[in-house]
Structure formats: C-alpha cells, structure tokens
Design an enzyme around this catalytic site. Sequence first.
Site, PDB file in Angstrom:
ATOM      1  N   ASP A  27       0.852  -1.184   0.000  1.00  0.00           N
ATOM      2  CA  ASP A  27       0.000   0.000   0.000  1.00  0.00           C
ATOM      3  C   ASP A  27       0.894   1.242   0.000  1.00  0.00           C
ATOM      4  O   ASP A  27       1.706   1.427   0.899  1.00  0.00           O
ATOM      5  CB  ASP A  27      -0.902  -0.011   1.235  1.00  0.00           C
ATOM      6  CG  ASP A  27      -2.093   0.927   1.105  1.00  0.00           C
ATOM      7  OD1 ASP A  27      -2.196   1.624   0.082  1.00  0.00           O
ATOM      8  OD2 ASP A  27      -2.915   0.956   2.031  1.00  0.00           O
ATOM      9  N   ASP A 121      -3.068   2.463  -6.045  1.00  0.00           N
ATOM     10  CA  ASP A 121      -1.973   2.550  -5.080  1.00  0.00           C
ATOM     11  C   ASP A 121      -1.858   1.355  -4.146  1.00  0.00           C
ATOM     12  O   ASP A 121      -1.158   1.421  -3.136  1.00  0.00           O
ATOM     13  CB  ASP A 121      -2.102   3.831  -4.246  1.00  0.00           C
ATOM     14  CG  ASP A 121      -3.397   3.880  -3.440  1.00  0.00           C
ATOM     15  OD1 ASP A 121      -4.277   3.031  -3.676  1.00  0.00           O
ATOM     16  OD2 ASP A 121      -3.516   4.772  -2.566  1.00  0.00           O
ATOM     17  N   GLU A 122      -2.516   0.239  -4.455  1.00  0.00           N
ATOM     18  CA  GLU A 122      -2.361  -0.925  -3.588  1.00  0.00           C
ATOM     19  C   GLU A 122      -2.565  -2.210  -4.371  1.00  0.00           C
ATOM     20  O   GLU A 122      -3.259  -2.242  -5.388  1.00  0.00           O
ATOM     21  CB  GLU A 122      -3.322  -0.877  -2.396  1.00  0.00           C
ATOM     22  CG  GLU A 122      -4.785  -0.879  -2.755  1.00  0.00           C
ATOM     23  CD  GLU A 122      -5.688  -0.933  -1.534  1.00  0.00           C
ATOM     24  OE1 GLU A 122      -5.460  -1.790  -0.652  1.00  0.00           O
ATOM     25  OE2 GLU A 122      -6.622  -0.129  -1.470  1.00  0.00           O
TER      26      GLU A 122
END
Length: 415
Positions: A27, A121-122
């Site tokens: 993350d 973003d993860e």
Amino acid sequence: MSRAPRADAARRSWGEDDSATPILHVDMDAFFASVELLEHPELSGRPVIVGGRDGRGVVSAASYEARAFGVSSAMPMNEALRRCPQAVVLPVRHGLYSAVSRDVMSILGEVTPVLERVSVDEAFLDVSGARRRMGSPVAIGHWIRREVRGRVGVPASVGIAATKFVAKLASAHAKPDGLLLIPADATQAFLNVLPVGAMWGVGEKSAEALGRWGIKDVRQLAATDVRRLERILGPAAARHLHDLSHGIDPRPVTAQREEKSVGTESTFFDNITDREHARRVLLDQSHQCAARLRAGGLRGKVVVLKARGADFKTVTRSRTMAAPTDLARDLFAVVEDLFTALPTPGGGFRLLGVRVEGLSRAGDGVQLLLDEDPRRGAPERTADAVRRRWGTSALAPASLLARPGSAGPAVGPEG
C-alpha cells in the site's frame, strides 16, 4: 488509505516466523500527495492536500503533516481547510498518478505474476512461487519497499500474513513507510487488540450498535455467539464479521491478465442516506470512468451500478447499451436510470460504484448510429485536454461544484 481506526498495541513485533504467510499487501503511503512531492520537493515537510481547490470537491489525499491536523481522504475540502488553513492545496492529476502507478506495479510484477491490483496505489501478491528465487516473504517485502523507493521515489508500506484480510490490516498498521509481519500462529492475538472499527465493513453506526452490546474490540467480537451478532447486525454482516474476527478469509490472490472492465467505487465512512448526494457521487464516478476509457483508447458497452447497504447486502444492476461509448453523458444516463429504480436500503448506502464492461478499442471500426453526431463527444474530449494542462480541478460539471452557501461538496470519496 483506510480511515478505519488503528491500535497502537498492534504496532509491534508479532514474531519472525513467515513460513506460513505468503500473502503481501503493498500500500503506497498518501500516494497522490507523495507523487506531488516528487514534483514539488520544496513542499517537503509542509501539510499538502490533493483535491479540488477553492472549497470544491473532496480531499483525494493528504500528506501526513496535513493528517496531523485531522485532514483525511474523502473529507469535504472546506472542512479540511478549516482544520488546516495553512495547507498547500494541489489539483488532482490522475494521468501522473497512473503513470507512477504503472512503474510501481511493474516492480511488483517482477516478484510474481500472482498479483492482484486493488487500486491505483495498492495490490496483493501471493509470493509462494517466488520464495526459491527471492527468499522469504519478509525478504521480498523489504526488497519491494527498497526498489519502489529507489526506482520510483515514493514510500510503500507492506503487510505480510496468511490471508488477504490480515495482510491489509498489517499494512495499515505498518504505516507510514514500514513493514509488519503477522505470523500465522499470531493472527488471533493480533486481531484481538484491534477495535471493532478496524474491521472491514464496520462503520461508525455498526461500531455504535456493537458498542451498545459491550462489543468494543475484536477479542469481544470473536467471543460473541454468531446468533447474537445476527440480532445486532443482521445475518449477512454477522457471519462476515464473525469469520473475519477469527482470521478466516479464504479468498485467493487473483491475478488480472488483461483489463476487462473500467470502474471505480467508493466506500463511505458515514453511510449516505440523501439520494441527491448519492446521485452526484455516481455522476462523478461516471466522469472518472469515461475519462479512463478515453485515456486508454477504449469504449464500453455494458454499464454496471453497484450499491451496498448498511446491512452489507450488495446489489448490482447492469444494462447493455446499443453502441459502445467513452462519454460520461452516455454512461450516467444509464446509471441514473438504474439508480432511480433502486430503493435506498435501510441505514443508507455504505458503498456506491460504477463499472463499464464489454470493452473494445476505440479504433476497432465500431459503426456510429445513423443519427449520432460525431461532434457530440467534443466537449468532454476538450475538457480532457484542459485537465491535462491545468489539473483535474480546472474543469468540472456544474452539478459537481459546491453550491454557494452549501455545507460542502456533492461527491463522496474516491474508489
């Protein structure tokens, strides 16, 4: 990044045995803000907010300096500026973040093809097959953080566990810029120290309902008979949380070979009961989907509306259009029609999403309808060019702007 509460007691070493923990959750930390700091190093150490300026829209990301003042993602911008008036507000630049995201995901792809990208973003990784080549899960986690920082320049936090759910909780407690391993035999002990609000799907109202029964942490939740939980939360939510409280999460990491849909969804910290608010969230999501379609040279023919109520019941409705499109006006016309026929669940909406399927390349020779004006998409494509040059908040549909005297923006958090 989740806004769910964390527990200081969970931020410690839980042991070093990673032999049964093949799941990594990577993350990025305050991703949009971190990318902007690459472009604006002079702002390092200052509170930075990424989102709509002039009080419009919502906070898309906030640096940790801004979070110290209580600013969080999905917060109305006027509330964020009230809490942190000295913050530097920068416009959202999705194109830039997508480019950096591709660099990050490329690094993760060097570890294993069993990679499930969750958002820009993860991602989850199952590193079972990478151990002989790259070492233990902890060694791989350290390699990922080092390579992402060295090659891309942004920080990443990594959670390592036996299941996806616990790995995600671990990464949240590793932030900022850290790594946390939860050995398989420490799973229950780790969960026990967490407040119930840290669990997936437990919002403010659910936490209050559990609290009235004296259930305030996961230890108490795990010890509660599922039949009692059903009386408090309803059957679906009760079984879901009972399993999670015992670390039960059988979902595998699912690798995506090719993009078969374009979509975005928002989980709300406070459920939405106002249908006009919900409608504007869906309008914003339709514009996000359309912009991503155009950026990828794609069109879609199937529009899907997803809604989840406070009782965790998820409903999806879909419709196939006569011709594929990459225009928000077409997508939202279908979404709005589907939403109109959907009743508001008791307790409101905790999640809304828009997805477009049946993708085709824009240049695949799809025939225009006989009465279609080829110039009808010109306004949205012109808006794309304006946003690329001046930032996402430079131009927005009038109905998504905060009205004079209103308490805040119309749209909810980003998916």
